[in-house]
Design an enzyme around this catalytic site. Structure first.
Site, short mmCIF file in Angstrom:
data_model
loop_
_atom_site.label_atom_id
_atom_site.label_comp_id
_atom_site.label_asym_id
_atom_site.label_seq_id
_atom_site.Cartn_x
_atom_site.Cartn_y
_atom_site.Cartn_z
N GLY A 14 60.97 24.01 -77.28
CA GLY A 14 59.96 23.00 -76.92
C GLY A 14 58.62 23.37 -77.54
N GLY A 18 52.49 20.47 -76.38
CA GLY A 18 52.05 20.99 -75.08
C GLY A 18 52.04 22.50 -74.93
N GLY A 20 54.47 24.75 -74.98
CA GLY A 20 55.27 25.53 -75.93
C GLY A 20 54.54 25.74 -77.25
CB SER A 143 57.57 23.32 -62.41
OG SER A 143 56.63 22.50 -61.74
CE1 TYR A 168 60.24 19.06 -64.91
CE2 TYR A 168 58.92 19.10 -62.91
CZ TYR A 168 59.14 19.51 -64.21
OH TYR A 168 58.27 20.40 -64.81
N1 LIG Z 1 52.75 19.91 -67.99
C1 LIG Z 1 52.79 20.40 -66.75
O1 LIG Z 1 51.91 20.15 -65.93
C2 LIG Z 1 53.92 21.31 -66.33
C3 LIG Z 1 53.89 21.83 -65.02
C4 LIG Z 1 54.92 22.69 -64.62
C5 LIG Z 1 55.92 23.00 -65.51
N2 LIG Z 1 55.94 22.47 -66.76
C6 LIG Z 1 57.05 22.85 -67.65
O2 LIG Z 1 56.53 23.28 -68.88
C7 LIG Z 1 57.50 23.10 -69.92
C8 LIG Z 1 56.84 22.45 -71.11
O3 LIG Z 1 56.36 21.17 -70.72
P1 LIG Z 1 55.08 20.46 -71.36
O4 LIG Z 1 54.23 20.04 -70.24
O5 LIG Z 1 54.51 21.26 -72.45
O6 LIG Z 1 55.79 19.13 -71.91
P2 LIG Z 1 55.71 18.37 -73.31
O7 LIG Z 1 54.33 18.35 -73.84
O8 LIG Z 1 56.41 17.06 -73.06
O9 LIG Z 1 56.61 19.27 -74.27
C9 LIG Z 1 57.98 19.41 -74.05
C10 LIG Z 1 58.62 20.07 -75.24
O10 LIG Z 1 60.04 20.08 -75.02
C11 LIG Z 1 60.68 19.48 -76.16
N3 LIG Z 1 61.90 18.77 -75.82
C12 LIG Z 1 62.03 17.70 -74.99
N4 LIG Z 1 63.30 17.27 -75.00
C13 LIG Z 1 63.97 18.05 -75.86
C14 LIG Z 1 65.30 18.10 -76.31
N5 LIG Z 1 66.21 17.23 -75.89
N6 LIG Z 1 65.65 19.05 -77.20
C15 LIG Z 1 64.75 19.94 -77.68
N7 LIG Z 1 63.46 19.94 -77.30
C16 LIG Z 1 63.09 19.00 -76.40
C17 LIG Z 1 59.65 18.52 -76.71
O11 LIG Z 1 59.98 18.22 -78.05
P3 LIG Z 1 59.62 16.81 -78.75
O12 LIG Z 1 58.31 17.05 -79.47
O13 LIG Z 1 60.74 16.59 -79.70
O14 LIG Z 1 59.53 15.77 -77.68
C18 LIG Z 1 58.38 19.32 -76.54
O15 LIG Z 1 58.22 20.25 -77.58
C19 LIG Z 1 58.62 22.27 -69.30
O16 LIG Z 1 59.69 23.11 -68.98
C20 LIG Z 1 57.99 21.71 -68.02
O17 LIG Z 1 58.96 21.50 -67.01
C21 LIG Z 1 54.97 21.63 -67.19
#
Ligand SMILES: NC(=O)c1ccc[n+]([C@@H]2O[C@H](COP(=O)([O-])OP(=O)(O)OC[C@H]3O[C@@H](n4cnc5c(N)ncnc54)[C@H](OP(=O)(O)O)[C@@H]3O)[C@@H](O)[C@H]2O)c1
Length: 281
Positions: A14, A18, A20, A143, A168
């Site tokens: 990922g 964001g 990652g 999370s 989720y």
């Molecule tokens: N944002 C928050 O407030 C928050 C809070 C708690 C936990 N988290 C956790 O943090 C982690 C990262 O989330 P984020 O907030 O950074 O979200 P994000 O900006 O939506 O990024 C998600 C990443 O995962 C990739 N991804 C999604 N579906 C995929 C698939 N089928 N195969 C391979 N890669 C895939 C996306 O790639 P693409 O570019 O191809 O879409 C993107 O690089 C997640 O595990 C989330 O549950 C986030």
């Protein structure tokens, strides 16, 4: 660029958006050799070039896989092993929420497949490489949403009743149950396994899915923290000497904190392990 992580190979899933993306950048700035995993080749290439430029570290490689497919996870692990003899840090970060129930090519509910089974399977497939590279680290991005999660083995994939938020929360609880069970198995092997809550972070999260989640994510955006801040605990767990020997913990803001009572249930951890093994066999 510092040399803190020089010669350390870190795989980040990922990594195109964001948390990652910022985690990968932070590790590149510490001198690590990065392998970014993305599902879109052009977007991943663009991210790798951006990270190399921003960090001044040219060692940014990429591999492409849609992690919601187990066949792709297997291909990814095989490609990784073919190219690289070692792995110092596996950062399971990719995750998403899906408002409507969808199934993957292999017939699994998409949240469960992407957020939990991909992490479970990829970790298993790379475990021998990690053990050979010890000391090594596994970092799983969970999370605080896990506190709302439950594990009902009759509705693990929302077969009977589906809600995106419940799916989720369940998957994020599974990340923690898995981390604790994994840390137990890895004790004494020089490989640590920890998980974390990154904060409430303004990322692309929720934007792949229509409806309430996307609307709420948009409304809450001004009150959220930046992806750079959201990556801090992941970078800390992947690189800090302070946590070199810490395993089986849940972190937030770079500190170990308690996860939900349910997440410490060892019988539940072990049953989930067995079920996950069957689902990824
Ligand atoms: N944002 C928050 O407030 C928050 C809070 C708690 C936990 N988290 C956790 O943090 C982690 C990262 O989330 P984020 O907030 O950074 O979200 P994000 O900006 O939506 O990024 C998600 C990443 O995962 C990739 N991804 C999604 N579906 C995929 C698939 N089928 N195969 C391979 N890669 C895939 C996306 O790639 P693409 O570019 O191809 O879409 C993107 O690089 C997640 O595990 C989330 O549950 C986030």
């Amino acid at each position: 660029m510092s040399q803190e992580m020089q010669s350390k190979l870190c795989l980040v899933t990922g990594a195109t958006l964001g948390i990652g993306k910022e985690t990968a950048l932070g590790l590149a700035r510490k001198g690590a050799h990065l392998v970014l995993v993305g599902r879109d080749a052009a977007r991943t290439r663009e991210t790798a070039a951006w990270i190399a430029k921003e960090s001044g570290n040219p060692q940014v490689d990429l591999l492409i896989a849609d992690l919601s497919s187990q066949a792709e996870v297997r291909r990814l692990a095989a490609e990784f092993k073919h190219k690289y003899p070692r792995l110092d840090v596996l950062l399971n970060n990719a995750g998403a929420i899906f408002t409507r129930r969808e199934t993957t090519v292999e017939g699994f509910e998409r949240t469960w497949a992407l957020n939990h089974l991909a992490e479970f399977l990829l970790t298993h497939l790379l475990l021998d490489t990690l053990e050979r590279s010890a000391p090594a680290r596994i970092v799983n991005v969970a999370s605080t949403a896990h506190t709302r999660g439950t594990i009902d083995f009759d509705n693990l994939q929302g077969e009977k009743k589906y809600s995106g938020i419940a799916a989720y929360a369940r998957s994020k609880l599974a990340n923690i149950l898995f981390t604790y069970a994994l840390a137990r198995r890895l004790a004494g092997k020089g490989v640590t396994a920890n998980c974390l809550h990154p904060g409430v972070v303004a990322t692309g999260f929720g934007h792949n899915t229509p409806g309430l989640v996307k609307t709420l994510a948009g409304l809450a955006r001004p009150f959220m923290t930046t992806p750079e801040k959201g990556a801090e605990t992941s970078i800390y767990l992947a690189s800090s000497p302070d946590v070199a020997d810490i395993s089986g913990k849940y972190f937030a803001k770079r500190k170990p904190i308690a996860s939900s009572k349910l997440s410490y249930d060892e019988a539940l951890q072990e049953r989930l392990w067995e079920v996950s093994e069957k689902q990824t066999a």
